[in-house]
Design a protein around this motif. Structure first.
Motif, PDB file in Angstrom:
ATOM      1  N   ARG A 168      10.821 -12.159   7.091  1.00 36.01           N
ATOM      2  CA  ARG A 168      10.625 -11.115   6.072  1.00 36.01           C
ATOM      3  C   ARG A 168      11.829 -11.062   5.150  1.00 36.01           C
ATOM      4  N   ARG A 169      13.017 -11.157   5.717  1.00 38.81           N
ATOM      5  CA  ARG A 169      14.223 -11.110   4.873  1.00 38.81           C
ATOM      6  C   ARG A 169      14.317 -12.350   3.997  1.00 38.81           C
ATOM      7  N   ALA A 172      11.972 -11.938   1.229  1.00 39.97           N
ATOM      8  CA  ALA A 172      12.470 -10.925   0.277  1.00 39.97           C
ATOM      9  C   ALA A 172      13.509 -11.554  -0.644  1.00 39.97           C
ATOM     10  N   TRP A 175      11.807 -13.932  -3.006  1.00 36.78           N
ATOM     11  CA  TRP A 175      11.161 -13.184  -4.091  1.00 36.78           C
ATOM     12  C   TRP A 175      12.182 -12.774  -5.144  1.00 36.78           C
ATOM     13  N   VAL A 256      21.713  -8.911   6.916  1.00 34.73           N
ATOM     14  CA  VAL A 256      21.207 -10.181   6.396  1.00 34.73           C
ATOM     15  C   VAL A 256      22.149 -11.284   6.828  1.00 34.73           C
TER      16      VAL A 256
ATOM     17  N   PHE B 106      12.921  -3.869  -1.997  1.00 35.26           N
ATOM     18  CA  PHE B 106      13.685  -5.086  -1.649  1.00 35.26           C
ATOM     19  C   PHE B 106      14.669  -4.798  -0.532  1.00 35.26           C
ATOM     20  N   TYR B 107      15.433  -3.732  -0.686  1.00 39.04           N
ATOM     21  CA  TYR B 107      16.432  -3.450   0.352  1.00 39.04           C
ATOM     22  C   TYR B 107      15.759  -3.034   1.656  1.00 39.04           C
ATOM     23  N   ARG B 109      13.037  -4.331   2.746  1.00 38.98           N
ATOM     24  CA  ARG B 109      12.632  -5.579   3.403  1.00 38.98           C
ATOM     25  C   ARG B 109      13.805  -6.239   4.100  1.00 38.98           C
ATOM     26  N   LEU B 110      14.989  -6.030   3.557  1.00 39.09           N
ATOM     27  CA  LEU B 110      16.166  -6.616   4.212  1.00 39.09           C
ATOM     28  C   LEU B 110      16.430  -5.962   5.565  1.00 39.09           C
TER      29      LEU B 110
END
Lengths: 737, 304
Positions: A168-169, A172, A175, A256, B106-107, B109-110
């Protein structure tokens, strides 16, 4: 006072005896001593480290660090042993060969030649070298305990990060890369391509003898240029911009992994590139097909009629109208009503779509044997409607211009003019030794041996006339003769198992013209007793393991045929041109992905402009890797880099010997070191042109699944370490500095 | 029992070096700090004192030259700890080509948040910071205050235990500054720990429980705000409804006990409080001007 014994024995000679420098031990003394010291030191460290470990995590880091350290030292020692021929022989005899023999039963008798094992060995070697450098640096900075623990913790951290990555990260971040690409107006690439294509017709040579090749090369090479530019600029500038703008701070302070950041960038840019390539590919295909599509008119009035002797019918001959800067000669034989052709020839069709089969059909088309001359790599089908004097002849779209041949290649061997076996033919003085030659009217022959042929590979429905063999021979004339007429040769077949040899037919070879010879499934030859013998191709000439030999000889004295292995092949099938065109774009995609990987990797530790330069430097070095290998091997006149600089500065020419002395010795020693580094560098740097299928697609050859799979595996073999390297560099980097 | 220590630095030092490894700046010298759970901790100091360096070391954006930085018991360079922290950078370094919703998504999803949870959280945070009407506009069109608010929202996307705020009120107008401070207090009431650095002393004074003052990379002062600001040899008495005669009597009493009256008069409110009150009243009664004389009249009425 007289001083005696002015001549003193040199110190080392006095110490170690004359000829000491030829001893293997002393040649590698420095390396051996270093390796021993480091190994002993490493083993001693193991003992100390066990006692000083604290928490389980620290103990694991310590053990991992020490283990990797010892392994890296062994790798260093092996690399050092490869530096000279003698030590390489020592390594081969005492280490490599025993390992090879032990593993052969498990992996196969020739396993060491496998690309997988080579890759593993190179990856292990590079990892060992890098780890050894980092380990020693860490020890110098922090001491043996801290340094080893740090390195071990780093290795453990890498494996831990890899195990914890989140799709998923990654998606992301991919994207985000896509959005950034759109913001950077990547669609401009698409617009530029469309503009180039719109104006392409202005500068494409319409008189080209191979228009199909030309158009395909133009669109594919345009695409390569644009795709590489896009990949190069976007990938190298993206991460440094984020670091400079500090937007990466808000990403890195989330959970991350740095590996996810690198993977996300690469995937994002590859996705954008894929979409671009898909759009460009569709436009290119439509442009190519439509540009080449044409037809000709054939008016009956332009046909000259001639009655053939022996009641064989009437021959009509004439030229079509001119279109796309060419015309075709058309020959139509109208057979008498009810007669059958000995062999179905030509490509006459009725306007309703039926095919002239050469049999005793009732339609006008069935009575026609039509041949439309091949010009500019294509011919046309002839369509007829009506009959007799009122028949209307039209030509269909071009046939054979856009194709994807699936060749079966054989192994080429030669007989010299006495009939003895040779690996190569003779050299007629051509600098380019790609082809070698056989002399005419002698026993010299070129023999292609095929294997794995089976009858079911050539079903009658697809190969009604027989097995097509295509050959493109070079013709070397010692006297001009009739240039319009080709040089005569013979084609024969031989069964490699039974050695049964039969003469097939004569042919005429023109320089670089592709000749198609059909080997019938069944044909009649004169036997040794003079009686006619019917030969079945697959039963009589193809061996039990599918082997077949095709023998080419030149008939004319003082003329020569030149050939290389790919110059003759069995045309097993035709793949779809559209699919082959896509495969050409797959090759471009592979090149683009590699450049993206390199750009992102360099951008993890270099600034934007420097990453740009580094990426293009590696790509160019890859393209010239074979030249670099020649340079490193000393086969290029002028010496290595230091010698060349010296020759430039002293304005010395490339071939003269350098004056003996200390300076020359130093220069040559420095060149030896750089040659070694160049050799290793050229061996690992990727050559993007390996994935270039432009010529293959343009010349109408199918990009086979084996080749495609190999290219994908090579791509993965390069991308994986490149991405890992980028991740490690980003992990070590202080993002905020 | 004292709350647990969630942020700790042990002899933390940072030296910036050039490409050749030569020392350029010693940004931090042997810093020892502890931040406990649930408190608002302020890092103060002039420019170049090491505040931002400390925060970056705690976030793992920089690596220490020596010493340790621990967050929630883990080394600051561990990625796993980021699951439980939030960070508002000094200038809200966000991707300006995204809009507010896309930024928070976005954040989110991180943090591996599932889509439904992300959507809900995004909507809640946008509403919390008051950017509902601007949620579809790209951040490049936002004012500085709006950008700070969306920056704060992204710092809270994962409902963190610890929030790092770097100059949270920098560039904000008084209204937004006030709202930011209320927000910080609310977050503290929710049990979150906040470490903020700022050189706007008034803002720090209003929200922080404990502060540390850095200068040239060294810790110069550390303690609770109320303790540090207490002027121990001065007594303050705040009253209302005192007549001038009563004030004179108080003077005499103080003099009788050998004390010194430094001043007797009306205290002043802060400019921020005045500003906020004026705006609130303006919003409550649009079109009516809140005149300064009214205040005087009110004062007279009170005095009277």
């Amino acid at each position: 006072m007289v001083v005696e014994n002015l001549q003193i024995t040199p110190l080392m000679e006095w110490l170690l005896g004359a000829g000491w420098h030829q001893g293997l031990l002393w040649q590698t003394a420095g390396i051996v001593v270093l390796a021993i010291l480091l190994t002993v030191g490493g083993l001693g460290l193991l003992t100390i480290l066990r006692r000083s470990s604290d928490t389980p995590g620290q103990a694991v880091s310590m053990w991992v660090g020490s283990l990797f350290g010892v392994l890296s030292l062994l790798v260093l020692a092996a690399v050092a042993l490869c530096s000279t021929a003698q030590t390489r022989a020592f390594l081969t005899d005492y280490i490599a060969n025993p390992v090879f023999h032990v593993l052969a039963p498990l992996l196969g008798t020739e396993w060491s030649g496998g690309a997988l094992y080579t890759w593993l060995a190179v990856a292990a070697g590079l990892t060992g070298i890098v780890y050894a450098v980092c380990w020693n640096s860490a020890i110098v900075v922090g001491g043996p305990l801290v340094g080893t623990r740090q390195c071990g913790a780093a290795v453990v951290g890498i494996f831990s990060d890899i195990a914890r990555i989140s799709l998923r990260r990654i998606f992301a971040l991919a994207w985000l890369a896509v959005r950034e690409s759109i913001r950077r107006r990547v669609v401009v690439v698409f617009v530029v391509f469309v503009i180039l294509i719109l104006f392409a017709a202005l500068f494409i040579n319409k008189d080209s003898l191979h228009p199909g090749q030309l158009y395909i090369q133009v669109v594919l090479n345009f695409t390569i240029g644009l795709a590489m530019l896009f990949a190069w600029i976007l990938s190298a500038l993206s991460l440094p911009a984020d670091i400079r703008d500090r937007t990466l701070h808000t990403v890195v302070t989330k959970p991350v992994r740095k590996l996810e950041i690198v993977l996300g960038r690469v995937l994002g840019f590859v996705f954008v590139g894929t979409v671009l390539l898909a759009g460009i590919g569709v436009i290119s295909y439509v442009f190519t097909v439509r540009s080449l599509s044409h037809t000709h008119q054939l008016t009956v009035e332009k046909l000259e009629a001639r009655t053939l002797p022996g009641h064989r019918g009437t021959m009509l001959r004439g030229a079509t109208s001119k279109s796309h800067a060419h015309e075709h000669e058309v020959t139509i034989i109208v057979r008498p009503d009810g007669s059958a052709a000995a062999e179905p020839v030509g490509n006459a069709k009725s306007a309703s779509g039926g095919q002239a089969a050469g049999g005793s059909g009732n339609t006008w088309a069935d009575r026609l044997d039509a041949t439309v001359e091949t010009r500019k790599d294509h011919t046309h089908d002839l369509y007829v409607s009506g009959s007799g004097d009122t028949a209307v002849y039209t030509l269909g779209p071009p046939v054979g211009q856009l194709q994807a041949r699936v060749p079966i290649y054989g192994k080429l061997a030669f007989h010299d003019k006495t009939g003895a076996d040779k690996d190569k033919g003779i050299n007629v003085g051509d600098e380019w030794t790609y082809r070698s030659f056989i002399e005419g009217r002698t026993n010299a022959a070129a023999i292609w041996t095929f294997s794995g042929l089976r009858e079911d590979m050539f079903p009658e429905s697809r190969f009604p006339n027989g097995i097509p063999v295509e050959m493109t021979l070079e013709v070397f004339r010692t006297y001009k003769g009739d240039q319009e007429r080709g040089v005569a040769g013979t084609i024969s077949l031989e069964n490699p198992e039974t050695s049964k040899k039969v003469f097939l037919r004569n042919f005429s070879a023109k320089k670089f013209a592709t000749d198609v010879q059909i080997i019938p499934r069944s044909f009649v030859v004169a036997g040794s007793d003079g009686r006619a013998e019917t030969i079945d191709l697959f039963r009589d000439m193809v061996s039990s393991d599918g082997g077949l030999r095709i023998i080419i000889q030149c008939l004319e004295p003082q003329q020569y045929f030149g050939m290389a292995q790919p110059d003759l092949y069995i045309r097993a099938a035709d793949s779809s041109f559209a699919w082959n065109f896509c495969k050409g774009y797959l090759g471009i995609w592979l090149q683009m992905a590699l450049v993206i990987g390199l750009g992102v990797m360099f951008s993890t530790f270099l600034s934007g402009p420097v990453a740009l330069l580094a990426t293009i430097f590696v790509v160019i070095c890859g393209l010239f890797s074979s030249y670099i290998v020649q340079l490193a091997g000393g086969s290029i006149v002028g010496g290595g880099p230091f010698e060349s600089i010296t020759r430039i500065m002293t304005q010395d020419n490339m071939t003269s010997q350098m004056a003996p002395g200390m300076q020359t010795n130093v220069i040559k020693a420095a060149d030896q070191v750089t040659s070694l580094m160049l050799r290793y560098f050229a061996a690992v740097v990727p050559d993007v042109s390996n994935n270039d299928f432009v010529d293959r697609v343009a010349c109408g050859f199918d990009v086979g699944p084996d080749l495609l799979t190999r290219c994908f595996l090579c791509e993965a073999a390069y991308l994986l370490p490149v991405i890992l390297l980028g991740y490690i560099c980003l992990k070590q980097r202080e993002v905020a500095q | 029992m004292q709350p647990e220590v969630v942020i700790e630095t042990r002899n933390l030092s940072k030296v910036y070096r050039d490409f050749w490894g030569r020392q350029k700046v010693r940004a931090l010298k042997a810093l020892d700090l502890e931040v406990r759970r649930g408190e608002v901790f302020g890092l103060l100091g002039p420019n170049g004192s090491g505040k931002t360096t400390t925060i970056k070391l705690l976030l793992g954006l920089l690596y220490p030259t020596s010493g340790q930085a621990l967050v929630l018991g883990q080394d600051a360079t561990q990625v796993a700890k980021n699951e439980r922290i939030g960070y508002l950078p000094e200038e809200s370094y966000l991707y300006r080509f995204l809009n507010a919703e896309e930024t928070l998504d976005f954040y989110g999803r991180l943090f591996d948040m599932p889509r439904a949870k992300r959507r809900q959280r995004t909507a809640d945070l946008i509403e919390m910071v008051g950017l509902t009407k601007s949620r579809r506009r790209q951040l490049r069109e936002y004012s500085k205050g709006m950008t700070r608010l969306i920056g704060l929202a992204q710092a809270l996307i994962n409902d963190p235990e610890i929030i790092f705020l770097d100059e949270p009120t920098s560039g904000l107008d008084p209204i937004h500054t006030h709202e930011m401070k209320i927000l910080i207090r609310n977050l503290q009431e929710q049990g979150k720990t906040i470490l903020m650095c700022s050189h706007l002393l008034a803002d720090v004074q209003d929200v922080c429980d404990r502060i540390a003052i850095l200068h040239q990379g060294e810790l110069k002062e550390l303690g609770r705000v109320d303790n540090l600001l207490k002027v121990r040899d001065v007594t303050e008495i705040r009253t209302s409804g005192l007549s001038p005669a009563a004030q004179e009597e108080i003077r005499q009493v103080v003099a009788k006990h050998q004390g010194t009256v430094h001043s007797i008069g009306n205290p002043t409110t802060t400019l921020e409080e005045l500003f906020v009150r004026v705006i609130e009243e303006s919003e409550a009664h649009p079109g009516r001007r809140v005149r300064g004389e009214q205040f005087v009249e009110l004062s007279d009425g009170e005095q009277g």
